[in-house]
Write a protein that holds these residues in place. Sequence first.
Motif, PDB file in Angstrom:
ATOM      1  N   THR A 404      11.401  -7.816  -4.980  1.00  0.00           N
ATOM      2  CA  THR A 404      10.276  -7.202  -4.492  1.00  0.00           C
ATOM      3  C   THR A 404       9.655  -7.692  -3.139  1.00  0.00           C
ATOM      4  OG1 THR A 404       8.876  -8.151  -5.988  1.00  0.00           O
ATOM      5  CG2 THR A 404       9.445  -6.025  -6.568  1.00  0.00           C
ATOM      6  N   GLY A 405      10.228  -9.006  -2.719  1.00  0.00           N
ATOM      7  CA  GLY A 405       9.871  -9.742  -1.420  1.00  0.00           C
ATOM      8  C   GLY A 405      10.985  -9.902  -0.335  1.00  0.00           C
ATOM      9  N   THR A 406      11.767  -8.858  -0.290  1.00  0.00           N
ATOM     10  CA  THR A 406      12.619  -8.848   0.934  1.00  0.00           C
ATOM     11  C   THR A 406      12.262  -9.035   2.334  1.00  0.00           C
ATOM     12  OG1 THR A 406      12.830  -6.538   0.861  1.00  0.00           O
ATOM     13  CG2 THR A 406      14.425  -7.804  -0.577  1.00  0.00           C
ATOM     14  N   ASN A 407      11.038  -8.556   2.371  1.00  0.00           N
ATOM     15  CA  ASN A 407      10.361  -8.825   3.943  1.00  0.00           C
ATOM     16  C   ASN A 407       9.963  -9.927   4.297  1.00  0.00           C
ATOM     17  OD1 ASN A 407      10.520  -6.044   4.387  1.00  0.00           O
ATOM     18  ND2 ASN A 407       8.394  -5.634   3.608  1.00  0.00           N
ATOM     19  N   ALA A 408      10.221 -11.082   3.328  1.00  0.00           N
ATOM     20  CA  ALA A 408       9.973 -12.241   3.757  1.00  0.00           C
ATOM     21  C   ALA A 408      11.178 -13.211   4.089  1.00  0.00           C
ATOM     22  CB  ALA A 408       8.962 -12.954   2.632  1.00  0.00           C
ATOM     23  N   GLY A 417       9.352 -16.453  -3.452  1.00  0.00           N
ATOM     24  CA  GLY A 417       8.102 -15.739  -3.219  1.00  0.00           C
ATOM     25  C   GLY A 417       7.839 -14.818  -4.331  1.00  0.00           C
ATOM     26  N   LYS A 418       6.559 -14.389  -4.299  1.00  0.00           N
ATOM     27  CA  LYS A 418       6.057 -13.244  -5.610  1.00  0.00           C
ATOM     28  C   LYS A 418       5.039 -12.365  -4.965  1.00  0.00           C
ATOM     29  CE  LYS A 418       6.018 -11.369  -9.498  1.00  0.00           C
ATOM     30  NZ  LYS A 418       5.702 -10.249  -8.532  1.00  0.00           N
ATOM     31  N   THR A 419       5.391 -11.265  -5.052  1.00  0.00           N
ATOM     32  CA  THR A 419       4.327 -10.019  -4.625  1.00  0.00           C
ATOM     33  C   THR A 419       3.547  -9.881  -5.783  1.00  0.00           C
ATOM     34  OG1 THR A 419       5.881  -8.591  -5.523  1.00  0.00           O
ATOM     35  CG2 THR A 419       6.275  -8.928  -3.294  1.00  0.00           C
ATOM     36  N   GLY A 420       2.409  -9.205  -5.332  1.00  0.00           N
ATOM     37  CA  GLY A 420       1.397  -8.673  -6.178  1.00  0.00           C
ATOM     38  C   GLY A 420       0.474  -7.640  -5.683  1.00  0.00           C
ATOM     39  N   THR A 421       0.230  -6.612  -6.555  1.00  0.00           N
ATOM     40  CA  THR A 421      -0.795  -5.534  -6.109  1.00  0.00           C
ATOM     41  C   THR A 421      -1.733  -5.566  -7.337  1.00  0.00           C
ATOM     42  OG1 THR A 421       1.431  -4.456  -5.244  1.00  0.00           O
ATOM     43  CG2 THR A 421      -0.788  -3.194  -5.530  1.00  0.00           C
ATOM     44  N   ALA A 422      -2.877  -5.828  -6.865  1.00  0.00           N
ATOM     45  CA  ALA A 422      -4.084  -5.999  -8.041  1.00  0.00           C
ATOM     46  C   ALA A 422      -5.066  -4.858  -7.760  1.00  0.00           C
ATOM     47  CB  ALA A 422      -4.806  -7.466  -7.536  1.00  0.00           C
ATOM     48  N   GLN A 423      -5.360  -4.357  -9.093  1.00  0.00           N
ATOM     49  CA  GLN A 423      -6.180  -3.280  -9.163  1.00  0.00           C
ATOM     50  C   GLN A 423      -7.494  -3.762  -9.387  1.00  0.00           C
ATOM     51  OE1 GLN A 423      -4.836  -0.204  -8.940  1.00  0.00           O
ATOM     52  NE2 GLN A 423      -2.827  -1.086  -9.039  1.00  0.00           N
ATOM     53  N   HIS A 424      -8.460  -3.106  -9.068  1.00  0.00           N
ATOM     54  CA  HIS A 424      -9.856  -3.183  -9.103  1.00  0.00           C
ATOM     55  C   HIS A 424     -10.950  -2.072  -8.912  1.00  0.00           C
ATOM     56  CE1 HIS A 424     -11.120  -3.174  -4.833  1.00  0.00           C
ATOM     57  NE2 HIS A 424      -9.826  -3.438  -4.495  1.00  0.00           N
ATOM     58  N   GLY A 425     -11.826  -2.441  -9.164  1.00  0.00           N
ATOM     59  CA  GLY A 425     -13.119  -1.195  -9.194  1.00  0.00           C
ATOM     60  C   GLY A 425     -13.209  -0.545 -10.670  1.00  0.00           C
ATOM     61  N   VAL A 426     -14.149   0.257 -10.647  1.00  0.00           N
ATOM     62  CA  VAL A 426     -14.426   1.099 -11.937  1.00  0.00           C
ATOM     63  C   VAL A 426     -13.350   1.830 -12.020  1.00  0.00           C
ATOM     64  CG1 VAL A 426     -15.999   2.708 -13.048  1.00  0.00           C
ATOM     65  CG2 VAL A 426     -17.018   0.912 -11.395  1.00  0.00           C
ATOM     66  N   ALA A 459      -5.331   2.101   4.470  1.00  0.00           N
ATOM     67  CA  ALA A 459      -3.899   2.191   4.007  1.00  0.00           C
ATOM     68  C   ALA A 459      -3.937   3.054   2.961  1.00  0.00           C
ATOM     69  CB  ALA A 459      -3.367   0.788   3.424  1.00  0.00           C
ATOM     70  N   VAL A 460      -2.728   3.706   3.070  1.00  0.00           N
ATOM     71  CA  VAL A 460      -2.303   4.925   1.918  1.00  0.00           C
ATOM     72  C   VAL A 460      -2.200   4.496   0.646  1.00  0.00           C
ATOM     73  CG1 VAL A 460      -0.907   6.793   1.294  1.00  0.00           C
ATOM     74  CG2 VAL A 460      -1.644   6.524   3.708  1.00  0.00           C
ATOM     75  N   ARG A 461      -2.753   4.681  -0.173  1.00  0.00           N
ATOM     76  CA  ARG A 461      -2.771   3.952  -1.618  1.00  0.00           C
ATOM     77  C   ARG A 461      -1.303   3.869  -2.013  1.00  0.00           C
ATOM     78  NH1 ARG A 461      -6.636   3.453  -5.640  1.00  0.00           N
ATOM     79  NH2 ARG A 461      -5.950   2.719  -7.863  1.00  0.00           N
ATOM     80  N   SER A 462      -0.509   5.075  -1.858  1.00  0.00           N
ATOM     81  CA  SER A 462       0.903   4.687  -2.409  1.00  0.00           C
ATOM     82  C   SER A 462       1.702   3.770  -1.638  1.00  0.00           C
ATOM     83  CB  SER A 462       1.762   6.122  -2.282  1.00  0.00           C
ATOM     84  OG  SER A 462       1.640   6.686  -1.002  1.00  0.00           O
ATOM     85  N   GLU A 463       1.221   3.348  -0.617  1.00  0.00           N
ATOM     86  CA  GLU A 463       1.935   2.434   0.386  1.00  0.00           C
ATOM     87  C   GLU A 463       1.689   1.240   0.309  1.00  0.00           C
ATOM     88  OE1 GLU A 463       1.896   4.261   4.324  1.00  0.00           O
ATOM     89  OE2 GLU A 463       3.074   6.092   3.926  1.00  0.00           O
ATOM     90  N   ILE A 464       0.561   0.809  -0.540  1.00  0.00           N
ATOM     91  CA  ILE A 464      -0.028  -0.551  -0.474  1.00  0.00           C
ATOM     92  C   ILE A 464       0.876  -1.379  -1.467  1.00  0.00           C
ATOM     93  CG2 ILE A 464      -1.712  -1.925  -1.460  1.00  0.00           C
ATOM     94  CD1 ILE A 464      -3.766   0.338  -0.641  1.00  0.00           C
ATOM     95  N   SER A 465       1.532  -2.483  -1.044  1.00  0.00           N
ATOM     96  CA  SER A 465       2.312  -3.583  -1.639  1.00  0.00           C
ATOM     97  C   SER A 465       2.265  -4.537  -1.066  1.00  0.00           C
ATOM     98  CB  SER A 465       3.756  -2.908  -1.674  1.00  0.00           C
ATOM     99  OG  SER A 465       4.392  -2.862  -0.304  1.00  0.00           O
ATOM    100  N   GLY A 466       2.556  -5.732  -1.768  1.00  0.00           N
ATOM    101  CA  GLY A 466       2.442  -7.219  -1.138  1.00  0.00           C
ATOM    102  C   GLY A 466       3.710  -7.122  -0.435  1.00  0.00           C
ATOM    103  N   ASN A 467       4.885  -6.674  -0.727  1.00  0.00           N
ATOM    104  CA  ASN A 467       6.052  -6.845   0.215  1.00  0.00           C
ATOM    105  C   ASN A 467       5.561  -6.063   1.596  1.00  0.00           C
ATOM    106  OD1 ASN A 467       8.731  -7.593   0.757  1.00  0.00           O
ATOM    107  ND2 ASN A 467       9.217  -5.455   0.528  1.00  0.00           N
ATOM    108  N   GLY A 468       5.010  -4.867   1.547  1.00  0.00           N
ATOM    109  CA  GLY A 468       4.719  -4.236   2.632  1.00  0.00           C
ATOM    110  C   GLY A 468       3.847  -4.654   3.665  1.00  0.00           C
ATOM    111  N   LEU A 469       2.696  -4.912   2.948  1.00  0.00           N
ATOM    112  CA  LEU A 469       1.629  -5.433   3.862  1.00  0.00           C
ATOM    113  C   LEU A 469       1.354  -6.928   3.983  1.00  0.00           C
ATOM    114  CD1 LEU A 469      -1.447  -3.031   2.523  1.00  0.00           C
ATOM    115  CD2 LEU A 469      -0.255  -2.949   4.675  1.00  0.00           C
ATOM    116  N   ALA A 470       1.589  -7.802   2.902  1.00  0.00           N
ATOM    117  CA  ALA A 470       1.294  -9.128   3.090  1.00  0.00           C
ATOM    118  C   ALA A 470       2.611  -9.970   3.470  1.00  0.00           C
ATOM    119  CB  ALA A 470       0.778  -9.519   1.718  1.00  0.00           C
TER     120      ALA A 470
END
Length: 485
Positions: A404-408, A417-426, A459-470
């Motif tokens: 999941t981290g090929t962009n690095a 490396g390691k990617t992560g997408t962390a959920q939060h909020g109510v 960002a569009v929610r479906s496009e948020i990812s550690g590999n894509g943004l970070a």
Amino acid sequence: MNKTIRRTAAFSLLLVLALLLRVSWVQEVDGKALADDQYNRRNLIAQYANPFGDIIVGGRPVTGSARTSSPDFTYKRTYTDGPLYAAVTGRLSQVYGANQLEGIYQGVLNGTDSRTRSLLDVLTGRTGKPGDVLTTIDPAVQKAAYNGLGNKNGAAVAIDPQTGNVLAMVSTPSYDPSKIAGGSKADARAWQRYSDDKSQPMSNRALRQTYPPGSTFKLVVAAAALQDGLYSSIDQPTNSPNPYTLPGTVSQLTNENPAAPCENASISTALEYSCNTVFAKMAVDLGQDKVKAMADAFGFDSSELDIPVRAAQSVYPTKMPKSSLAQTGIGQFDVRATPLQMAMVVSAIADGGKLMAPHMVSEVTDGDGKALRTFDPKQTSQPISEHTAQQLRQAMVSVIQKGTGTNAQIPGVEVGGKTGTAQHGVDNGEKPYAWFVSYAKDSSGKQVAVAVMVDDPDAVRSEISGNGLAAPIAKAMMQAALKSS
């Protein structure tokens, strides 16, 4: 002399002695307290009477001093590339005070520290010659992080695993400390503007804010499983159903990629595909005490992590049901971490399991360049063995090469490396945080460990990812640190 006169004389003498004692107390005790009081205007005037010492980055000052037209404060602080280095320097303001390095070393930087004053200075009541603070920050890595984050809400940290030197510390959106350094109406307006900004530009997201680390925390769980002997290697199949029913509930945990081979996947495969089911079950199998022990060994739950600016306490929760314990296995529930903390996790893995104390000051000097204090590399713990660290690096490399981290990926450089997408909020209603943690090592043995967190509200929610943004930001930082192209 009659009895009445003697008594009157004795009482008068006692009054004189009491008065002398009170005067001495006021001069010696209360006087010093008043002189040292932070609100004593004379102290403030003295602090701003002369040019300040500087905070040094890469051998060059990123701070300065400028004359003012104020009848009281002769000088004010200036900053070169203020927004770029604000998360490192902090601010020094005539009105709003000082924080971070400016606050910790204020006495050295303005010459009021006793170590900067000569005997003559002490006798005449003058301030000493201001000293300097030399940082470990690498300008190239700092710029790569700052430019990569841009206008996004986020933070990035880079550490040299072998020394603990902090090479970059960035928080965005940032602010310009020069705009609030003086006492003018323009400074007041700038302070109000920064204070009212919902994006909180004066908050240090890299050091002073905590976030759910999401799947990057799976590295900690994997480390605990290998170190404890729950699994003997990263290639051994795990006991992991897909989907996984959270203990004591009817809720089923699934994986982001339904086609991923997560059922009974090995640790290597589970990291490569970021299998939630594997690490949730693994945390339950280990038990919260063992997961917490590993997290704490990496630096979680420390309330006194000073670099020398104090970091917010990263937290691994306790006293939770197994259903919540399962969620901590994927960095959710009440797990919270600073970007600095996650960089520390990767740093220890990169350096054979040794965790070096992170620090961003190498030396503090007096006005003549003489060292008042130096900060040498110091190991704080050994969370995992060298063998465990080697296995984790091997799995992290797979994440970069085919997971999941090929962009690095960096040609000719070992990157894990390691990617992560962390959920939060109510009810996880907020847009998730995108995480990426990684290390890079070149052929000469030079290393760097990086953590990047991006909170992009646009960002569009479906496009948020550690590999894509970070990951692209981490890649640029690692390239800058290794000076690779």
